[in-house]
Scaffold this active site. Structure first.
Site, short mmCIF file in Angstrom:
data_model
loop_
_atom_site.label_atom_id
_atom_site.label_comp_id
_atom_site.label_asym_id
_atom_site.label_seq_id
_atom_site.Cartn_x
_atom_site.Cartn_y
_atom_site.Cartn_z
N LYS A 188 -47.16 -35.31 -35.36
CA LYS A 188 -46.16 -35.19 -34.29
C LYS A 188 -46.30 -36.37 -33.32
CE LYS A 188 -44.55 -31.77 -30.86
NZ LYS A 188 -44.77 -30.40 -30.32
N SER A 202 -40.86 -27.07 -30.53
CA SER A 202 -40.55 -28.46 -30.42
C SER A 202 -41.03 -29.30 -31.60
CB SER A 202 -41.18 -29.03 -29.14
OG SER A 202 -42.59 -28.97 -29.23
N SER A 258 -44.46 -23.83 -30.18
CA SER A 258 -43.88 -24.99 -30.88
C SER A 258 -44.44 -25.29 -32.25
CB SER A 258 -44.02 -26.23 -30.02
OG SER A 258 -43.02 -26.24 -29.05
N1 GLN Z 1 -40.18 -23.63 -26.75
C1 GLN Z 1 -41.22 -23.66 -25.78
C2 GLN Z 1 -40.84 -24.56 -24.62
O1 GLN Z 1 -39.81 -25.11 -24.70
C3 GLN Z 1 -42.49 -24.09 -26.41
C4 GLN Z 1 -42.76 -25.54 -26.36
C5 GLN Z 1 -44.07 -25.88 -27.00
O2 GLN Z 1 -44.79 -25.03 -27.49
N2 GLN Z 1 -44.43 -27.15 -26.93
O3 GLN Z 1 -41.55 -24.68 -23.68
#
Ligand code: GLN
Length: 470
Positions: free
Chosen positions: A76, A151, A175
């Protein structure tokens, strides 16, 4: 042993049926053929092939081979790799190059892995659909009109579409697990502190964890045991070394689920039916599955978004146009260097979060929001700790819905945030949790189920997860 597992690859390597070079080459070709999925931001073609040839030589010379020998890994774009660009999929960091590697990268390389390239994600890891990346959205390979989740959408699709053996993502509120669920792969968030955050771009430091995406539980376990353990560069890392996990069958486990999470109108019909099916199966296999009253469900999303945005607003204050990253060419004075660089460099969702975080931390509202949310976090931790004195695992779907269509939730942040309802708890309390691709909708969209265990019980969690995968 599945044909696309690391074990199967190693068997083929041992039998001289393939080589690191051949395998790396075939991944690179596949990435090119599936370029439109937009999973990779950059492929380290030359470097990966040089490393593959170096590893093939190592084998030829009968040297000792690492446990991730020749394994192709996508990373990532918020994890530092020395001498490579790093942007968190943001214009704010376009052109930035890392001068050191994250601890996880050092550890993968020490076990002879090959880093294939950088994977697309939501900007600064904020999002649930991979639509906020400065490099454009990532397509879900099962249905290209749908999001891969976020994400870490690029990391999920890279494994889903066979563009690497395994990948790394980061999980602050889901995410890793939510995109794993949408894409039909395994995704694991380790216990907070299990994996060093040294070299991970910070989003919300008391939540962030790096973890693997894989085709199966054994591969995820292999990656985790390689990257986990004490690290002097991360003061929040666990104190013990992690050597290797031994996954063994577990009988008669006690599994809790939250009544309010399942008896709920907003859960997709087929997700609910899949959960019921799993419950019946687990009982038939001799486990105890019990509904628990959990009156805190409605507090999870607000608590997570208050605390994570507070931490994000503080963490992201370092991108100021002065230290590094984007500097606005339109600034006419000192103050404009800050304001214009930040206004032009960050995307909309990141700005939303900085505003929200700054608000909940502001003098007049600190106690009402930030302090209150910290108190709720403590209550949740105590409640979940108590639960583990009676139960081995907590089970839920990973997300309330299967992958949604592009644009479906982008104008409604609350609807988007609600996709995290089942995942944020593990980050709020620090527990390890895994998403397993156990079901599909009639249309063929993957449905993930999530198992959560007590802190540092990864071995137990992975053992049970492997049984469910059978
Ligand atoms: N969807 C969650 C957010 O937008 C999780 C993001 C993540 O785990 N990096 O904060």
């Amino acid at each position: 042993m599945t044909t696309n597992s690391i074990a199967a690859f190693h068997k083929a390597i041992q039998a001289n049926e393939t080589s690191c070079t051949e395998s790396t080459m075939s991944f690179i070709q596949k990435i090119e053929a599936k370029k439109h999925l937009n999973a990779y931001i950059e492929v380290f073609e030359k470097e990966a092939l040089e490393r593959a040839s170096f590893l093939d030589n190592k084998k030829r010379n009968k040297e000792k081979l690492g446990k991730l020998f020749g394994v192709a890994i996508g990373v990532k774009d918020n994890i530092c790799i020395k001498d490579h660009k790093l942007s968190a999929s943001s214009n704010m960091l376009k052109g930035f190059e890392s001068i050191y590697s994250a601890t996880v990268i050092e550890r993968l390389l020490a076990e002879d892995a090959i880093i294939l390239g950088r994977l697309n994600c939501d900007e600064f890891a904020m999002g649930s659909s991979n639509e906020t990346s400065a490099y454009g959205k990532v397509l879900n390979a099962i249905d290209e009109n749908r999001t891969p989740g976020g994400s870490s959408g690029g990391s999920a699709v890279a494994v889903q579409a066979g563009l690497c053996h395994v990948s790394l993502g980061s999980d602050t509120g889901g995410s890793i697990r939510q995109p794993a669920s949408y894409c039909g792969v395994v995704g694991l968030k380790p216990t907070y502190g299990s994996v060093s955050r040294y070299g991970l771009i910070a989003f919300a430091s008391s939540f962030d964890q790096i973890g693997p995406f894989a085709n199966n539980v054994a591969d995820a376990a292999l990656v985790l045991e390689t990257i986990a353990g004490k690290d002097k560069n991360d003061a929040t890392s666990i104190q013990n070394e992690v050597d290797s996990f031994s996954l063994k069958p577990l009988k008669k486990q006690k599994i809790a689920y939250f009544k309010q999470a399942i008896e709920n109108d907003s859960i997709h019909k087929e997700v609910k039916a899949s959960f019921e099916n799993l419950k019946t199966r687990l009982e038939a296999e001799g486990n105890i599955v019990e509904a628990i009253d959990f009156p805190y469900l409605d507090y999870l999303i607000p608590t997570y978004y208050v605390l994570s945005t507070a931490e994000a607003s503080s963490n992201l204050s370092r991108y100021d146009g002065v230290h590094y990253g984007y500097r606005s060419p339109n600034a006419k004075n000192m103050e404009e260097v800050y304001t214009k660089s930040r206004s032009e460099g960050f995307g909309k969702e990141v700005k939303n979060r900085i505003m929200l975080g700054t608000f909940v931390l502001s003098a007049g509202y600190y106690d009402a929001y930030y302090t209150k949310a910290q108190q709720v976090r403590r209550i949740l931790k105590n409640k979940i700790n108590d639960l583990y004195s009676n139960f081995d695992f907590i089970l839920s779907p990973t997300a309330p819905n299967p992958a949604f269509k592009f644009g479906e939730k982008s104008e409604d942040p609350v609807a988007m945030y609600l996709e995290d309802i089942y995942t944020v708890l593990a980050n709020l309390v620090g527990n390890p949790a895994i998403s397993l691709p156990l079901y599909k909708t009639k249309e063929g969209l993957p449905i993930g189920m999530q198992l959560m265990a007590n802190d540092q019980e990864e071995e137990k969690l992975l053992s049970f997860a492997q049984q469910l995968e059978m």
